[in-house]
Design an enzyme around this catalytic site. Structure first.
Site, PDB file in Angstrom:
ATOM      1  NE  ARG A 155      22.035  18.239 -22.067  1.00  0.00           N
ATOM      2  CZ  ARG A 155      22.946  17.040 -21.616  1.00  0.00           C
ATOM      3  NH1 ARG A 155      24.084  16.572 -22.266  1.00  0.00           N
ATOM      4  NH2 ARG A 155      22.713  16.542 -20.939  1.00  0.00           N
ATOM      5  CD  GLU A 183      18.283  21.718 -20.788  1.00  0.00           C
ATOM      6  OE1 GLU A 183      19.519  20.627 -20.002  1.00  0.00           O
ATOM      7  OE2 GLU A 183      17.382  21.343 -21.416  1.00  0.00           O
ATOM      8  CG  HIS A 222      11.992  15.947 -23.295  1.00  0.00           C
ATOM      9  ND1 HIS A 222      11.769  14.617 -23.372  1.00  0.00           N
ATOM     10  CD2 HIS A 222      12.627  16.281 -22.540  1.00  0.00           C
ATOM     11  CE1 HIS A 222      13.382  14.587 -23.073  1.00  0.00           C
ATOM     12  NE2 HIS A 222      13.787  16.140 -22.684  1.00  0.00           N
ATOM     13  CG  ASP A 224      15.625  20.488 -19.481  1.00  0.00           C
ATOM     14  OD1 ASP A 224      16.842  20.045 -18.879  1.00  0.00           O
ATOM     15  OD2 ASP A 224      15.048  20.421 -20.331  1.00  0.00           O
ATOM     16  CG  ASP A 246      20.197  17.759 -17.887  1.00  0.00           C
ATOM     17  OD1 ASP A 246      18.432  18.340 -17.948  1.00  0.00           O
ATOM     18  OD2 ASP A 246      19.744  17.028 -19.457  1.00  0.00           O
ATOM     19  CG  HIS A 291      19.185   8.955 -21.860  1.00  0.00           C
ATOM     20  ND1 HIS A 291      18.516   8.231 -22.712  1.00  0.00           N
ATOM     21  CD2 HIS A 291      19.385  10.040 -22.112  1.00  0.00           C
ATOM     22  CE1 HIS A 291      17.486   9.379 -23.403  1.00  0.00           C
ATOM     23  NE2 HIS A 291      18.258  10.472 -23.583  1.00  0.00           N
ATOM     24  CG  ASP A 306      -0.327  -0.185   2.604  1.00  0.00           C
ATOM     25  OD1 ASP A 306       1.177  -0.095   2.428  1.00  0.00           O
ATOM     26  OD2 ASP A 306      -0.956  -0.356   3.267  1.00  0.00           O
ATOM     27  CG  HIS A 346      13.276  19.255 -24.995  1.00  0.00           C
ATOM     28  ND1 HIS A 346      12.700  20.327 -23.597  1.00  0.00           N
ATOM     29  CD2 HIS A 346      14.419  19.533 -24.503  1.00  0.00           C
ATOM     30  CE1 HIS A 346      13.325  19.610 -22.563  1.00  0.00           C
ATOM     31  NE2 HIS A 346      14.189  18.829 -23.170  1.00  0.00           N
ATOM     32  CD  GLU A 385      18.347  20.384 -24.586  1.00  0.00           C
ATOM     33  OE1 GLU A 385      19.295  19.012 -23.808  1.00  0.00           O
ATOM     34  OE2 GLU A 385      17.121  19.692 -24.033  1.00  0.00           O
ATOM     35  CG  HIS A 436      21.624  15.863 -28.393  1.00  0.00           C
ATOM     36  ND1 HIS A 436      21.390  17.405 -27.586  1.00  0.00           N
ATOM     37  CD2 HIS A 436      22.962  15.691 -27.140  1.00  0.00           C
ATOM     38  CE1 HIS A 436      22.108  17.842 -26.904  1.00  0.00           C
ATOM     39  NE2 HIS A 436      23.036  16.767 -27.006  1.00  0.00           N
ATOM     40  CE1 TYR A 474      27.029  14.980 -24.787  1.00  0.00           C
ATOM     41  CE2 TYR A 474      26.508  15.861 -26.509  1.00  0.00           C
ATOM     42  CZ  TYR A 474      25.968  16.008 -25.196  1.00  0.00           C
ATOM     43  OH  TYR A 474      24.802  16.768 -25.153  1.00  0.00           O
TER      44      TYR A 474
HETATM   45  N1  GLY Z   1      16.984  17.071 -19.327  1.00  0.00           N
HETATM   46  C1  GLY Z   1      16.360  16.587 -20.220  1.00  0.00           C
HETATM   47  C2  GLY Z   1      16.664  17.276 -21.180  1.00  0.00           C
HETATM   48  O1  GLY Z   1      17.198  18.020 -21.364  1.00  0.00           O
HETATM   49  O2  GLY Z   1      16.013  17.565 -22.310  1.00  0.00           O
HETATM   50 MN    MN Z   2      16.323  19.263 -21.612  1.00  0.00          MN
HETATM   51 MN    MN Z   3      18.159  18.765 -19.509  1.00  0.00          MN
END
Ligand code: GLY
Ligand code: MN
Ligand code: MN
Length: 398
Positions: A365, A367, A321, A238, A227, A210, A24, A314, A344, A310, A348
């Site tokens: 990175r 962002e 996201h 973010d 991040d 990730h 529970d 977003h 962002e 990448h 790498y």
């Molecule tokens: N923290 C997730 C991204 O930057 O997309």
């Molecule tokens: Mn992001």
């Molecule tokens: Mn991020």
């Protein structure tokens, strides 16, 4: 919302189901973003039915015994005034009442997720026109109003302070999770949560996009990519910053950092109403390509994806996201006032025999969160140190 739906339409939406960890014991409840956007109601076990004529909520009634265990409930009696409803009905009667409420309407707006309402809607679904609620709703969510952008600025402010505290706290031999604890504590202190599992990645871990283990020691001479962003009042921030663990970027680290920074600043600069949402990625990719070529790390016939694999951003909103289409009719759409997007870019560089070892295991990175305004944009995370000098200065002052 009602202006977006047919005159004879009815919206049916549930909040998220509660998630059990075991027995529970539940995970912290987070309302479904679409549901919360429409209703502002935070409790679990709720279904809203909204048409031009009525607004009904099915919810849990008060239950003094259960409230001892799970906390106070709004209850049926107080719900109409608190939620501006016409009618509040007991969620236990959902099966019985749901379809009756909708017989006069011809068009039902609903999506199977987050709860399986289709079973209860039964025959109604074959007798009515069914339309996706998410399509109009996600377009609405994509454009933030002033109330929303104020909350998003608060979320950004909380996250920026945590990043500053982390810059001042990090030192060699500390574990990644110790550095993460700065964010955990600062978010909790400000009534916020993590908007996503944070990445605190030292050295080569930053090249795992990730990476979330956050359990390795931070080494003198390495970088650490952080991040981390909070969710405040159901809106996300973010932010990524990449720091030298010992407070001083090496020459090679500076070279790569400056390329990413130049790419990020130019990509941000490109954002304004009327511009394709693909433009920031094009701008950032070109600068990174040229920068890597000028350092001899990439030849013109090699794909940029070797080091930058990448997208550049977003949508950001209630979800990190966030919802909203990037294309219309297979064409990139254009920026509009009120959209919020991250920018962002990153580079790498894994260990590779063909690459000068001074560049090995550098993952960088940067962002930020960008609000599109009527004439250009505002960077919600502008105040946070970002240049090499700003970061080194902050890291070396107490
Ligand atoms: N923290 C997730 C991204 O930057 O997309
Ligand atoms: Mn992001
Ligand atoms: Mn991020």
């Amino acid at each position: 919302m009602l202006s977006q739906i047919d005159d004879n339409g009815v919206v049916v939406i549930s909040t998220n189901p509660e998630q059990f960890r075991n027995g529970d014991v539940t995970f912290a409840f987070r309302p479904n973003s679409d549901f919360f956007y429409l209703t502002g109601f935070q409790e679990p076990q709720a279904v809203a039915v909204i048409s031009r004529n009525t607004y009904t909520m099915f919810l849990r009634d008060k239950d003094p015994d259960r409230e001892i265990w799970d906390g106070e409930r709004l209850g049926l009696a107080d719900a109409p005034e608190a939620l501006k409803l016409e009618k509040a009905l007991n969620i236990d009667l959902l099966d019985e009442h749901l379809t009756q409420l909708m017989t006069a309407e011809n068009v039902v707006y609903f999506d199977e997720k987050p709860c399986d309402l289709d079973r209860m809607l039964g025959d109604l679904l074959s007798n009515h026109t069914i339309k996706s609620l998410q399509e109009p709703l996600h377009e609405m969510r994509l454009i933030k109003d002033e109330f929303e952008t104020k909350i998003m600025q608060k979320a950004a402010n909380i996250s920026m302070v945590a990043h500053v505290l982390a810059m001042q706290y990090v030192s060699p031999n500390m574990f990644e999770y110790e550095l993460q604890s700065i964010f955990d504590a600062h978010f909790v202190k400000n009534n916020a949560t993590h908007a996503y599992t944070p990445i605190v990645a030292g050295g080569k871990n930053a090249c795992v996009l990730h990476y979330i283990e956050n359990n390795k020691p931070l080494k003198d001479g390495d970088l650490v990519l952080i991040d981390a962003g909070c969710e405040f009042e159901n809106y996300a921030s973010d932010i990524t910053r990449t720091l030298p663990v010992n407070g001083q970027f090496s020459k090679a680290q500076k070279q790569i950092y400056q390329i990413v920074l130049d790419a990020q600043l130019a990509a941000i600069e490109s954002i304004k109403p009327g511009v394709s949402v693909h433009k920031p990625h094009k701008v950032a990719s070109n600068i990174i390509q040229q920068g890597l070529e000028s350092l001899g790390l990439l030849t013109p016939d090699e794909p940029l994806s070797k080091f930058y694999m990448h997208g550049t951003g977003h949508w950001l909103g209630m979800d990190v996201h966030d919802v909203g289409k990037y294309q219309h009719n297979q064409q990139h759409r254009k920026f509009e006032q009120g959209m919020v997007i991250t920018v962002e870019p990153g580079i790498y560089i894994r260990k590779d025999d063909k690459i000068n070892p001074i560049y090995h295991d550098i993952g960088i990175r940067i962002e930020d969160d960008i609000l599109v305004t009527s004439t250009g944009n505002t960077v919600l995370t502008e105040q946070l140190a970002k240049t090499i000098d700003e970061i080194e200065t902050l890291m070396n002052t107490n």
